[in-house]
Design an enzyme around this catalytic site. Structure first.
Site: not given
Ligand code: FPP
Length: 224
Positions: A2, A50
């Protein structure tokens, strides 16, 4: 994993920029596992919730998953990493599912590190899907309802070949489970860290593991 969105926002960049940076961290963390004694690592890449994000972000993430698989496949194979995916594949595009299947196949003989990537995964959804499969077995007369216990149900979960997690780490300062490995984490230890995922280095990972090693785990029993 996250905090990608906030990491990007803090730099005045689009959210996908943060997801890309997050993807690079996955490599660093996976590579650090053998030295840190971590045999099983599960990362939460995309939840069943998501899909509520903008179409642009969802499409961008799916593209990123495909790019990650293409870019990392050979290194994962050569570094002894066995990759598995958990989550419901039904809603994912055919091309991505094909690539996921191929990567699982390509790395199926590896045993140094077991990397599980959760895509379109939700703990409740997983238990519901498992229950549906179990109910089908009962209906077909292959399973006696009286024999169903926790161990039976666990065999129908996406994680049936994996050990339960010892430690669950959530980054970015949120202190929620958010539907991650609900069943499997019954006795897991939790660590909530303020670091945003793109800043989560192997040194931070190592420090969390050192703290974890000091904890006493009793699994419901009294101290020995
Ligand atoms: C959550 O942060 C993260 C995600 C929904 C995506 C995670 C994906 C990757 C790190 C890509 C790597 C891929 C693989 C296949 C290993 P958020 O978007 O909720 O962050 P925020 O809370 O700051 O908005």
């Amino acid at each position: 994993m996250d905090g990608n969105g906030r990491w990007a926002q803090a730099r005045g960049k689009p959210r996908l920029f943060g997801h890309q940076a997050g993807g690079r961290r996955v490599r660093e963390i996976v590579e650090s596992c053998p030295q840190l004694g971590v045999k099983y690592l599960t990362v939460f890449a995309f939840s069943t919730e998501n899909w509520k994000r903008t179409q642009a972000e969802v499409t961008g993430l799916m593209t990123l998953f495909k790019r990650y698989i293409t870019k990392e496949a050979n290194a994962l194979r050569d570094n002894g990493v066995r990759v598995r995916f958990i989550g419901d594949r039904i809603r994912l595009e055919t091309k991505l599912v094909e690539m996921m299947d191929n990567l699982e196949k390509l790395t199926e003989h590896n045993d140094l590190v077991h990397l599980t990537i959760a895509i379109n995964y939700g703990g409740r959804d997983e238990v519901a899907r498992a229950t549906k499969r179990l109910a089908r077995e009962v209906k077909a007369g292959r399973l006696d309802p009286e024999e169903v216990d926790a161990e039976t149900l666990a065999k129908y979960l996406d994680t049936y070949v994996l050990p339960d997690p010892d430690l669950v780490i959530r980054t970015s300062g949120e202190a929620r489970i958010s539907n991650f490995l609900l069943w499997q984490s019954a006795y897991a230890e939790y660590e909530f860290v303020d670091t945003l995922w793109p800043d989560f280095t192997k040194d931070i990972f190592a420090e969390i593991l050192r703290n974890y090693a000091k904890r006493e785990r009793r699994f419901g029993a009294v101290a020995g």
